[in-house]
Design a protein around this motif. Structure first.
Motif, PDB file in Angstrom:
ATOM      1  N   ILE A 191      -0.021   1.197  -2.398  1.00  0.00           N
ATOM      2  CA  ILE A 191       1.163   0.571  -2.231  1.00  0.00           C
ATOM      3  C   ILE A 191       1.103  -0.608  -2.535  1.00  0.00           C
ATOM      4  O   ILE A 191       0.217  -1.578  -2.524  1.00  0.00           O
ATOM      5  CB  ILE A 191       1.617   0.513  -0.699  1.00  0.00           C
ATOM      6  N   ASP A 195       1.924  -4.259  -2.864  1.00  0.00           N
ATOM      7  CA  ASP A 195       2.228  -5.008  -1.637  1.00  0.00           C
ATOM      8  C   ASP A 195       2.980  -6.361  -2.105  1.00  0.00           C
ATOM      9  O   ASP A 195       2.455  -7.182  -2.410  1.00  0.00           O
ATOM     10  CB  ASP A 195       1.318  -5.222  -0.951  1.00  0.00           C
ATOM     11  N   PHE A 227      10.927   7.171  -1.633  1.00  0.00           N
ATOM     12  CA  PHE A 227       9.696   6.630  -1.447  1.00  0.00           C
ATOM     13  C   PHE A 227       8.945   7.708  -0.723  1.00  0.00           C
ATOM     14  O   PHE A 227       7.600   7.862  -1.168  1.00  0.00           O
ATOM     15  CB  PHE A 227       9.858   5.344  -0.748  1.00  0.00           C
ATOM     16  N   GLU A 228       9.081   8.102   0.432  1.00  0.00           N
ATOM     17  CA  GLU A 228       8.313   8.985   1.175  1.00  0.00           C
ATOM     18  C   GLU A 228       7.714   9.908   0.515  1.00  0.00           C
ATOM     19  O   GLU A 228       6.665  10.426   1.001  1.00  0.00           O
ATOM     20  CB  GLU A 228       9.047   9.347   2.420  1.00  0.00           C
ATOM     21  N   LYS A 235       5.677   8.670  -2.952  1.00  0.00           N
ATOM     22  CA  LYS A 235       4.286   8.177  -2.892  1.00  0.00           C
ATOM     23  C   LYS A 235       3.292   9.431  -2.694  1.00  0.00           C
ATOM     24  O   LYS A 235       2.030   8.941  -3.050  1.00  0.00           O
ATOM     25  CB  LYS A 235       4.306   7.232  -1.568  1.00  0.00           C
ATOM     26  N   THR A 239       5.850   0.787  -5.496  1.00  0.00           N
ATOM     27  CA  THR A 239       6.361  -0.569  -4.705  1.00  0.00           C
ATOM     28  C   THR A 239       7.414   0.134  -3.541  1.00  0.00           C
ATOM     29  O   THR A 239       8.159   0.926  -3.853  1.00  0.00           O
ATOM     30  CB  THR A 239       7.136  -1.389  -5.555  1.00  0.00           C
ATOM     31  N   PRO A 240       7.292  -0.392  -2.380  1.00  0.00           N
ATOM     32  CA  PRO A 240       7.887   0.005  -1.235  1.00  0.00           C
ATOM     33  C   PRO A 240       9.342  -1.032  -1.450  1.00  0.00           C
ATOM     34  O   PRO A 240       9.288  -1.872  -2.130  1.00  0.00           O
ATOM     35  CB  PRO A 240       7.307  -0.471   0.035  1.00  0.00           C
TER      36      PRO A 240
END
Length: 285
Positions: free
Chosen positions: A4, A6, A246-247, A250, A257-258
């Motif tokens: 991830i 951040d 995203f879920e 990933k 990137t979230p």
């Protein structure tokens, strides 16, 4: 499972560095860098953005100048405000919060801002420098510059990689595509008129998405082990989401990137970075 990327942590790291630098510059120059923020009208979202920018300035020691103007201001009056700020030797950076009321021209206002004080990086002079890679000589658009900081911080190699930019806005898509190209990636730019978007995204080692279409990019559109940069932001059922699912993605990507907490924090941080840079360029440091 992806790493991830951040944005909050990276943003904090850069802001801490800027805070130390601002303290040194203030001692050297006798004043701190100054950013003028011009807000026209009372759009609630714009007011929030402006407050966040002013607070961010305070946190690193940059002086902020808050110019609130009525929604019915004329183009000439707005241009004159910008001209005054251009001529003010104590102002290092100028931003005019967008969007503007419909009767005003965003392009005309952006062109009025001195390139040396254009900390958004929107002026054609700065856009041109971004295109040809003269990063040290100009002020780079904040969001694309923030994305490039991710690649630098996480040691993500761009040279020789297939990079796909989904979205071709003047603010994000076009400048970021050129920055990726300058880093020797092989770049494809996709947009609303692209036929078979998934063909391009599935072949991307580096996938950057900035469309504002919630969850446009699905798991089956992403290459195994890709680096995914989600620049989009939308509100769906009261929740902030990005352009990427995203879920699910990933689980397939090498890094992602979230949203929120990814590219977003970096945009304001790069605005602060540009303000300090503009100060140093103007002072000859």
């Amino acid at each position: 499972m992806a790493v991830i990327l951040d944005g909050k942590a990276l943003s904090k790291k850069i802001r801490n560095q800027l805070k130390e630098e601002v303290e040194e510059l203030k001692e050297k120059a006798g004043r701190e860098p100054a950013l003028a923020v011009v807000l026209v009208g009372n759009d609630p979202a714009s007011e929030i953005y402006v407050r966040n920018k002013i607070k961010a300035c305070e946190n690193v020691g940059i002086r902020s100048i808050d110019r609130k103007l009525p929604a019915n201001i004329t183009q000439e009056e707005l241009n004159n405000v910008v001209r005054e700020l251009n001529e003010d030797k104590t102002v290092d950076g100028i931003i005019v919060q967008l969007p503007l009321p419909e009767h005003l021209s965003c392009r005309e206002v952006i062109n009025y801002i001195s390139p040396e004080k254009d900390v958004d990086g929107f002026h054609p002079v700065n856009v041109g420098k971004a295109v040809i890679g003269l990063y040290d000589e100009g002020l780079m658009p904040c969001t694309p510059a923030g994305v490039m900081k991710f690649f630098e911080e996480y040691n993500i190699l761009l040279e020789g990689k297939n990079a796909v930019m989904v979205g071709h806005s003047n603010i994000v898509g076009k400048p970021l595509a050129n920055m990726l190209l300058n880093a020797n990636a092989t770049v494809s730019v996709c947009h609303v008129y692209t036929n078979d978007l998934a063909y391009y995204t599935r072949n991307a080692d580096i996938l950057c998405v900035a469309t504002g279409v919630p969850h446009l990019i699905k798991e089956d559109m992403v290459k195994e082990g890709a680096v995914v940069i989600d620049i989009g932001i939308s509100r769906v059922n009261g929740k902030i989401v990005g352009d990427v699912d995203f879920e699910r993605v990933k689980e397939k990507a090498a890094a992602i990137t979230p949203v929120p907490g990814g590219v977003g924090p970096m945009t304001i941080t790069m605005l602060l970075y540009n303000t300090v840079k503009a100060f140093k360029m103007r002072m000859g440091y």
